[in-house]
Enzyme design. Structure first.
Site, PDB file in Angstrom:
ATOM      1  CE  LYS A 158      -3.580  -0.340   2.297  1.00  0.00           C
ATOM      2  NZ  LYS A 158      -5.032  -0.338   3.712  1.00  0.00           N
ATOM      3  N   GLY A 165      -7.734   3.112  -3.365  1.00  0.00           N
ATOM      4  CA  GLY A 165      -6.669   2.012  -4.200  1.00  0.00           C
ATOM      5  C   GLY A 165      -6.343   2.415  -4.526  1.00  0.00           C
ATOM      6  CG  HIS A 208     -14.742   0.102   4.702  1.00  0.00           C
ATOM      7  ND1 HIS A 208     -13.613   0.197   3.906  1.00  0.00           N
ATOM      8  CD2 HIS A 208     -15.225   0.844   5.459  1.00  0.00           C
ATOM      9  CE1 HIS A 208     -13.326   1.323   3.912  1.00  0.00           C
ATOM     10  NE2 HIS A 208     -13.712   1.056   4.720  1.00  0.00           N
ATOM     11  NE  ARG A 291     -11.593  13.399   2.625  1.00  0.00           N
ATOM     12  CZ  ARG A 291     -12.712  12.115   2.299  1.00  0.00           C
ATOM     13  NH1 ARG A 291     -14.125  12.204   2.434  1.00  0.00           N
ATOM     14  NH2 ARG A 291     -12.230  11.043   1.952  1.00  0.00           N
ATOM     15  CB  VAL A 294     -19.161  10.307  -0.315  1.00  0.00           C
ATOM     16  CG1 VAL A 294     -20.005  10.701  -1.337  1.00  0.00           C
ATOM     17  CG2 VAL A 294     -18.201  11.306  -0.758  1.00  0.00           C
ATOM     18  NE  ARG A 337     -19.803   6.482  -2.079  1.00  0.00           N
ATOM     19  CZ  ARG A 337     -18.756   6.866  -1.733  1.00  0.00           C
ATOM     20  NH1 ARG A 337     -17.875   7.285  -2.255  1.00  0.00           N
ATOM     21  NH2 ARG A 337     -18.227   6.796  -0.425  1.00  0.00           N
TER      22      ARG A 337
END
Length: 450
Positions: A158, A165, A208, A291, A294, A337
């Site tokens: 990562k 991603g 997740h 922050r 979404v 979404r």
């Protein structure tokens, strides 16, 4: 309270922030590229300033132009929304140098959590459980192999400065480690200007799970429950729900309190989201987003709180408006979404919307800046709106979502609405029985390009 807030973003999130500002009685300034001159957030703002050409680097990432817009309009604060400059520590510092308030955490905390390796070390020191992994991996391949062997295959390579991603590669076996390292480093350098990578244990069937926090920077912090964001494609979330159908009450309280206590110790300020992989009853920290997310909408639906208003109040110096014991969770909420993409190939579908009819009724919310006649530009993220539904139970929520999707009309472009209509009919979705790999596996079975 602030007199005027400049919103350094576009699309539905800019419109979302504008609405919160109006309810607080605060004037708004919209900034926009030449491609967004007719955008809804520009039309509804009290003032607007064009800050550059369509490419984001010339407009929404153009810090001098945004600061100049603040000075021209007299804005005393900037709300960055999400994406673009929302997690740019230097941007926060520059605003402070110009006596403009950054509506978000301190630059120190933005920088701390923006480095994935440092964030992981910080989480561990704060008592937050983390995924087994390493620090930065150097150029010595044999050393990297030893580190991977110590974690146990499969492992993820990562990017330390990564997200979304990018700069992330899977090595199932040792012979896959070298190419995974090379590819991840190249992607990371191209996307973030930093090729630093690290290794992390790859969990086989995780969910997740993310925890929403709210803190005032004075050592007071609360959690607002969790969201399940496991339905993803290429590490991009498509469907989120709150609360998670996978957690029980004791797990929910345990992880929420763990995160809230960590934010008190850190003296964090503003909204934030701590993200975990969850498997076998255990939580493993992966990152913190400093922050607005979404998917903040579903937390708002089950708590009745306006997170943007709370975010602005805290930035203006107000204390938390409620204690942990004041938080009440009501029902279930799901967000889909709606992207301007082909629902099978996921190819972007910019163009002009000829008809736009959002669904309505009890418990249905649509956050979107789209309208009939609006042309979706090809330069930015494909998200055109979010459909959010709320009901007393998850089953009622699914039925309400099915009804709302059937009412949603967006003509002239392709969207992901048909994908969500098909997902609601899947037994695993109805039962809440899915992990972060479920959607890609499902699309692969259908022959769709996952």
């Amino acid at each position: 309270m602030f007199d005027k807030i400049l919103i350094a973003n576009r699309g539905e999130i800019a419109l979302r922030v504008e609405r919160a500002c109006k309810e607080l009685g605060v004037a708004t300034v919209a900034v926009h590229s030449t491609a967004d001159a007719d955008a809804m957030h520009v039309r509804l703002a009290d003032e607007s300033v064009c800050i550059g050409a369509p490419p984001a680097k010339d407009s929404y990432l153009n810090i001098p132009a945004i600061v100049a817009a603040c000075e021209i309009t007299g804005a005393d604060a900037v709300h960055p929304g999400y994406g673009f400059l929302s997690e740019n520590a230097r941007f926060a510092e520059i605003l402070e140098e110009h006596a403009i308030t950054f509506i978000g955490p301190s630059a120190e905390h933005v920088r701390l959590m923006g480095d994935k390796i440092q964030a992981k070390e910080t989480a561990r020191s704060l008592g937050i459980p983390v995924v087994p992994g390493t620090g930065p991996v150097g150029a010595d391949l044999e050393e990297a192999k030893a580190l991977a062997q110590g974690i146990g295959y499969p492992v993820l390579v990562k990017a330390a400065a990564g997200g979304g991603g990018r700069g992330m590669k899977l090595a199932l076996f040792e012979n896959e480690l070298e190419p995974a390292l090379a590819t991840a480093r190249n992607e990371a350098r191209a996307a973030f200007g930093d090729g630093t990578v690290y290794l992390e244990k790859y969990l086989v069937h995780p969910r997740h799970i993310e925890v929403q926090v709210l803190a005032d920077g004075e050592g007071n912090a609360i959690h607002l429950g969790e969201r399940d964001c496991s339905l993803q494609r290429r590490h991009q979330k498509l469907w989120e729900e709150a609360p998670s159908p996978a957690l029980n009450a004791s797990e929910r309280v345990r992880i929420g309190e763990t995160v809230a206590e960590a934010m008190r110790t850190l003296r964090y300020r503003g909204v934030g989201t701590v993200e975990f992989l969850y498997e076998g009853g255990e939580f493993y920290f992966i990152e913190m987003n400093t922050r607005l997310q979404v998917e903040h909408t579903i937390t708002e639906m089950i708590t009745g709180l306006d997170l943007v208003i709370e975010q602005i109040r805290i930035a203006a110096g107000a204390p938390l408006s409620l204690r942990q014991e004041d938080v009440r969770f009501d029902g279930h909420a799901i967000e889909c979404r709606i992207n301007a993409e082909n629902p099978h190939t996921f190819r972007p579908s910019p163009g002009t919307i000829t008809h736009f009819h959002p669904p309505g009724g009890l418990g249905v919310r649509v956050d979107s800046g789209a309208y009939a006649g609006y042309t979706i530009p090809p330069y930015y993220d494909s998200l055109i709106g979010k459909l959010i539904v709320h009901a007393r139970t998850r089953n009622e929520c699914l039925m309400r979502l099915k009804r709302a999707l059937g009412e949603f009309v967006v003509d002239g472009i392709e969207t992901t609405i048909p994908l969500f209509i098909s997902l609601i009919a899947e037994p695993d979705i109805v039962d809440g029985n899915y992990d972060i790999h479920w959607l890609e596996n499902h699309l692969a079975k259908l022959g769709t390009r996952a």
